[in-house]
Design an enzyme around this catalytic site. Structure first.
Site, PDB file in Angstrom:
ATOM      1  N   ASP A 234      -2.230  -3.454  16.795  1.00  0.00           N
ATOM      2  CA  ASP A 234      -1.169  -2.975  15.912  1.00  0.00           C
ATOM      3  C   ASP A 234      -0.849  -1.519  16.239  1.00  0.00           C
ATOM      4  O   ASP A 234      -1.505  -0.597  15.753  1.00  0.00           O
ATOM      5  CB  ASP A 234      -1.619  -3.120  14.445  1.00  0.00           C
ATOM      6  CG  ASP A 234      -0.519  -2.736  13.467  1.00  0.00           C
ATOM      7  OD1 ASP A 234       0.633  -2.502  13.914  1.00  0.00           O
ATOM      8  OD2 ASP A 234      -0.806  -2.696  12.247  1.00  0.00           O
ATOM      9  N   LYS A 241       2.160   4.262  14.814  1.00  0.00           N
ATOM     10  CA  LYS A 241       1.038   4.883  14.111  1.00  0.00           C
ATOM     11  C   LYS A 241       0.632   6.187  14.803  1.00  0.00           C
ATOM     12  O   LYS A 241       0.939   6.393  15.980  1.00  0.00           O
ATOM     13  CB  LYS A 241      -0.168   3.930  14.138  1.00  0.00           C
ATOM     14  CG  LYS A 241      -0.068   2.718  13.220  1.00  0.00           C
ATOM     15  CD  LYS A 241      -1.348   1.887  13.309  1.00  0.00           C
ATOM     16  CE  LYS A 241      -1.308   0.638  12.450  1.00  0.00           C
ATOM     17  NZ  LYS A 241      -1.288   0.900  11.012  1.00  0.00           N
ATOM     18  N   ASP A 252      -7.118  -5.700  14.335  1.00  0.00           N
ATOM     19  CA  ASP A 252      -6.080  -6.230  13.445  1.00  0.00           C
ATOM     20  C   ASP A 252      -5.911  -7.750  13.569  1.00  0.00           C
ATOM     21  O   ASP A 252      -5.079  -8.340  12.900  1.00  0.00           O
ATOM     22  CB  ASP A 252      -4.753  -5.496  13.701  1.00  0.00           C
ATOM     23  CG  ASP A 252      -3.945  -5.324  12.425  1.00  0.00           C
ATOM     24  OD1 ASP A 252      -4.548  -5.405  11.331  1.00  0.00           O
ATOM     25  OD2 ASP A 252      -2.724  -5.133  12.519  1.00  0.00           O
ATOM     26  N   ASP A 311       5.479  -1.352  10.735  1.00  0.00           N
ATOM     27  CA  ASP A 311       4.017  -1.346  10.680  1.00  0.00           C
ATOM     28  C   ASP A 311       3.489  -2.283   9.584  1.00  0.00           C
ATOM     29  O   ASP A 311       2.302  -2.569   9.537  1.00  0.00           O
ATOM     30  CB  ASP A 311       3.527   0.095  10.444  1.00  0.00           C
ATOM     31  CG  ASP A 311       2.065   0.278  10.798  1.00  0.00           C
ATOM     32  OD1 ASP A 311       1.485  -0.650  11.392  1.00  0.00           O
ATOM     33  OD2 ASP A 311       1.518   1.350  10.473  1.00  0.00           O
ATOM     34  N   GLU A 313       3.590  -5.382   9.511  1.00  0.00           N
ATOM     35  CA  GLU A 313       3.889  -6.584  10.303  1.00  0.00           C
ATOM     36  C   GLU A 313       3.037  -7.778   9.906  1.00  0.00           C
ATOM     37  O   GLU A 313       3.424  -8.923  10.122  1.00  0.00           O
ATOM     38  CB  GLU A 313       3.707  -6.279  11.801  1.00  0.00           C
ATOM     39  CG  GLU A 313       2.265  -6.346  12.326  1.00  0.00           C
ATOM     40  CD  GLU A 313       1.307  -5.351  11.693  1.00  0.00           C
ATOM     41  OE1 GLU A 313       1.784  -4.331  11.164  1.00  0.00           O
ATOM     42  OE2 GLU A 313       0.084  -5.586  11.708  1.00  0.00           O
ATOM     43  N   ARG A 315       2.113  -9.009   6.946  1.00  0.00           N
ATOM     44  CA  ARG A 315       2.713  -9.857   5.904  1.00  0.00           C
ATOM     45  C   ARG A 315       3.894 -10.639   6.470  1.00  0.00           C
ATOM     46  O   ARG A 315       4.225 -11.711   5.978  1.00  0.00           O
ATOM     47  CB  ARG A 315       3.115  -8.978   4.707  1.00  0.00           C
ATOM     48  CG  ARG A 315       4.144  -7.940   5.029  1.00  0.00           C
ATOM     49  CD  ARG A 315       4.274  -6.883   3.946  1.00  0.00           C
ATOM     50  NE  ARG A 315       3.216  -5.871   4.022  1.00  0.00           N
ATOM     51  CZ  ARG A 315       3.134  -4.823   3.213  1.00  0.00           C
ATOM     52  NH1 ARG A 315       4.020  -4.651   2.243  1.00  0.00           N
ATOM     53  NH2 ARG A 315       2.156  -3.943   3.353  1.00  0.00           N
TER      54      ARG A 315
HETATM   55  N1  BES Z   1      -3.178  -3.321  10.099  1.00  0.00           N
HETATM   56  C1  BES Z   1      -2.631  -2.403   9.166  1.00  0.00           C
HETATM   57  C2  BES Z   1      -3.493  -2.194   7.932  1.00  0.00           C
HETATM   58  C3  BES Z   1      -4.824  -1.520   8.072  1.00  0.00           C
HETATM   59  C4  BES Z   1      -4.903  -0.178   8.407  1.00  0.00           C
HETATM   60  C5  BES Z   1      -5.972  -2.219   7.759  1.00  0.00           C
HETATM   61  C6  BES Z   1      -6.142   0.434   8.462  1.00  0.00           C
HETATM   62  C7  BES Z   1      -7.197  -1.611   7.813  1.00  0.00           C
HETATM   63  C8  BES Z   1      -7.279  -0.275   8.169  1.00  0.00           C
HETATM   64  C9  BES Z   1      -1.270  -2.891   8.675  1.00  0.00           C
HETATM   65  O1  BES Z   1      -0.506  -3.639   9.554  1.00  0.00           O
HETATM   66  C10 BES Z   1      -0.488  -1.671   8.335  1.00  0.00           C
HETATM   67  O2  BES Z   1      -0.204  -0.930   9.228  1.00  0.00           O
HETATM   68  N2  BES Z   1      -0.192  -1.492   7.058  1.00  0.00           N
HETATM   69  C11 BES Z   1       0.511  -0.379   6.584  1.00  0.00           C
HETATM   70  C12 BES Z   1       1.487  -0.875   5.560  1.00  0.00           C
HETATM   71  C13 BES Z   1       2.548   0.116   5.204  1.00  0.00           C
HETATM   72  C14 BES Z   1       3.446   0.385   6.377  1.00  0.00           C
HETATM   73  C15 BES Z   1       3.336  -0.449   4.043  1.00  0.00           C
HETATM   74  C16 BES Z   1      -0.505   0.578   5.945  1.00  0.00           C
HETATM   75  O3  BES Z   1      -1.478   0.126   5.351  1.00  0.00           O
HETATM   76  O4  BES Z   1      -0.325   1.790   6.084  1.00  0.00           O
HETATM   77 ZN    ZN Z   2      -1.552  -4.661  11.029  1.00  0.00          ZN
HETATM   78 ZN    ZN Z   3       0.752  -2.412  10.798  1.00  0.00          ZN
END
Ligand code: BES
Ligand code: ZN
Ligand code: ZN
Length: 464
Positions: A234, A241, A252, A311, A313, A315
C-alpha cells in the site's frame, strides 16, 4: 509444512532422555525455591534469576550439562510461559514437569514461540522438541500452529515476493491439500465479470489485480464466507504515504493471510460448515493509469463511490468482494483487514478491533477470545457517524473528511454493502508485532485468528 512435519519439528512423542522443564507459578516461586537443594538455590542466586513470567533458567548438573529447566508462569496467563523456551534452550528433547502438563495452551505457546522467519537468512535451524502425550489433541494443536504460521510467513514475506499472484499461489497450495482448486478472476476479466472497484484500485500495478476464491465443505452445511484484504503493498496510491507511513505496508495483505490461515484451520479441523474464501488481491501502486481522488467508481453492488482518498483502498476492494459473498446468502460473513491506522490509535497495535451487526456473535467472540487468550475488542457501528461518508455527487465517499472515529467510519462504509439480515463480523487488525514477546516474535502475526477458530468451532459443533 504439513501436520506431521510440524509434529516432528517442535514436538516428540518420545520422552527417553528428555530434560524436564519445571513450570513454577510466580506467586509460588519463593516457597518452591526454599524446597530446592542448596546447589539449586545458589545457582538461582548466581544467575540473578528474576521470577518474571516466561523467564527461563537453565540448570546444569555437576558436569556442567543441562539437567533441568525452570520457567515462570502466571496462573491467569499460562499460555505464554514456554514461549521463549524453543529460542533460548539448546537443541534437544524436553518434557513439562508440572501439574499443568495437560494444559494444551502450554504446548501451543511453545510451538508458536519456536517460529522463525528464515526464508532470507538461512542456517539457523535448531530443533528443540517438547514431549507430548495422548492427553493433548495433536490435530487441534498443529492446525492452530499451522494457521498462525501461514499468516506470519505471508506477512513477513517482502512485498516483491507477496504480490497478488503470490497470494494466489499460497491459496492454491492450501486448497490443493484438501483436493480443491481455486478460481480466479484476473486483470481485465475483473471488468467483464463485474468487479470494477477491485480493478480500479489494482490496475496501476505491473502485477495484475485479482479476486481469488475457493469453496470447501458440504453444501448442506451452513455457509460461512471469509474475506481478507489482500493489498500486497500500500503505497497510498496518488495520495501517497510518507516514508514512515509506507515502511510496513508489505503487511497490508495481512487480512488475506488471516483468511488463508483460518481456512486452513477450518479444513484441518473438518468443521461442519461450507467455507467460502474470497480474497481481493491488488497492489495499491502509482502509474499513469492510477485511479484518482475525485474519480467516481460504480461498484459491483451498483452503488457509486466518490474517491476522496486513494489510500482508503482496502474498503474499496472489500466492498466488491462483500457483494459477491452476500449473493449466496451466507449464514455468517467475516472479513479481516489491515484497514485503518485509526483502529491502532484506538486500541494500540496488539488488540484487534472488531465490529458486528449481531450481538450474539459479539458475545460469543469475546468469550472465545478469553478462552484461547487471543485478545480482541469490539468497537461500535455508530450509525450517526454515517453522515461523514455522504458525497455531493455519488452514493458514498470512500473516506471521511475528518479522521476522528476513522475505524468506525471505515466499518460503516463496509456495512453499506452488507444486507441487514446477513450476520457480519469485521476485524480491523495490525497483523504485525512491533515488539517481541514470549511466543510472539517481532513481525507478521495472526491476531484474532485463534479467537475466530474457537468461535466457529463452538458455534457450529455445539461443543460446550
Ligand atoms: N493499510 C492502511 C491502514 C493501516 C495503516 C493499517 C497503518 C495499519 C497500520 C489503509 O489502507 C490506509 O491507508 N488507511 C488510511 C485511511 C484514510 C485515508 C481514511 C489511514 O488509516 O490513514
Ligand atoms: Zn491499505
Ligand atoms: Zn491505504
Amino acid at each position: 509444512m504439513s501436520n506431521t512435519d510440524l509434529m516432528q519439528y517442535f514436538y516428540t512423542d518420545e520422552d527417553t532422555n528428555s530434560i524436564p522443564i519445571d513450570v513454577v507459578l510466580k506467586s509460588e516461586f519463593s516457597a518452591w525455591k526454599k524446597n530446592q537443594s542448596k546447589y539449586l538455590q545458589n545457582w538461582i542466586e548466581a544467575s540473578q534469576f528474576k521470577a518474571k513470567a516466561s523467564n527461563v533458567l537453565r540448570i546444569p548438573n555437576m558436569q556442567g550439562s543441562l539437567e533441568k529447566v525452570l520457567v515462570i508462569a502466571e496462573i491467569e496467563n499460562l499460555m505464554w510461559c514456554l514461549g521463549l523456551c524453543a529460542k533460548q534452550l539448546p537443541a534437544g528433547k524436553y518434557h513439562i514437569n508440572s501439574s499443568h502438563k495437560d494444559n494444551e495452551q502450554l504446548y501451543l505457546g511453545w510451538g508458536l514461540g519456536a517460529y522463525q522467519y528464515i526464508e532470507y537468512k538461512k542456517g539457523q535451524d535448531k530443533l528443540c522438541k517438547l514431549h507430548i502425550d495422548g492427553a493433548i489433541d495433536i490435530n487441534q494443536l498443529t492446525a492452530i500452529i499451522q494457521a498462525v504460521t501461514v499468516v506470519r510467513d505471508m506477512v513477513n514475506a517482502p512485498a516483491s515476493d507477496m504480490m497478488p499472484q503470490h497470494i494466489s499461489k499460497e491459496c492454491e497450495s492450501i486448497a490443493q491439500e484438501f483436493g480443491l482448486k481455486i478460481s480466479e478472476c484476473i486483470g481485465d476479466n475483473l471488468i467483464t465479470e463485474n468487479y470494477p472497484v477491485i480493478h480500479a484500485v489494482g490496475r496501476a500495478s505491473a502485477h495484475e489485480p485479482r479476486l481469488i476464491e475457493f469453496i470447501w465443505g458440504d453444501p448442506q452445511h451452513p455457509r460461512v464466507s471469509l474475506i481478507g484484504k489482500g493489498v500486497s503493498f500500500d503505497s497510498g496510491g496518488l495520495d501517497i504515504k510518507s516514508a514512515q507511513g509506507m515502511r510496513l505496508m508489505k503487511k497490508d495483505m495481512g487480512g488475506a493471510a488471516h483468511a488463508a490461515g483460518i481456512a486452513l484451520a477450518v479444513m484441518r479441523l473438518k468443521l461442519p460448515i461450507q467455507l467460502q474464501v474470497l480474497i481481493p488481491a491488488v497492489e495499491n501502486a502509482i502509474s499513469g493509469d492510477a485511479f484518482r481522488p475525485g474519480d467516481v467508481l460504480t461498484s459491483r453492488s451498483g452503488k457509486t463511490i466518490e474517491i476522496d482518498n486513494t489510500d482508503a483502498e482496502g474498503r474499496l476492494i472489500l466492498c466488491d468482494a462483500i457483494t459477491k459473498a452476500v449473493e449466496s446468502k451466507p449464514d455468517l460473513l467475516i472479513d479481516f483487514a489491515t484497514l485503518t491506522g485509526a483502529a491502532r490509535v484506538a486500541l494500540g497495535t496488539e488488540v484487534p478491533a472488531f465490529f458486528t451487526n449481531d450481538d450474539s456473535s459479539a458475545a460469543d467472540l469475546m468469550h472465545a477470545s478469553e478462552i484461547v487468550n487471543d485478545p480482541i475488542w469490539q468497537l461500535p457501528l455508530h450509525q450517526s457517524y454515517r453522515y461523514m461518508l455522504n458525497s455531493d455527487i455519488a452514493d458514498i465517499v470512500n473516506s471521511a473528511a475528518s479522521g476522528y472515529g476513522g475505524a468506525i467510519t471505515a466499518a460503516l462504509y463496509l456495512k453499506e454493502f452488507v444486507p441487514p439480515e446477513t450476520k457480519w463480523i469485521h476485524f480491523d487488525v495490525m497483523a504485525y508485532n512491533m515488539r517481541a514477546r514470549a511466543g510472539r516474535p517481532k513481525g507478521g502475526e495472526a491476531m484474532g485468528l485463534r479467537a475466530v477458530v474457537e468461535f466457529l468451532q463452538k458455534r457450529y459443533t455445539n461443543q460446550q
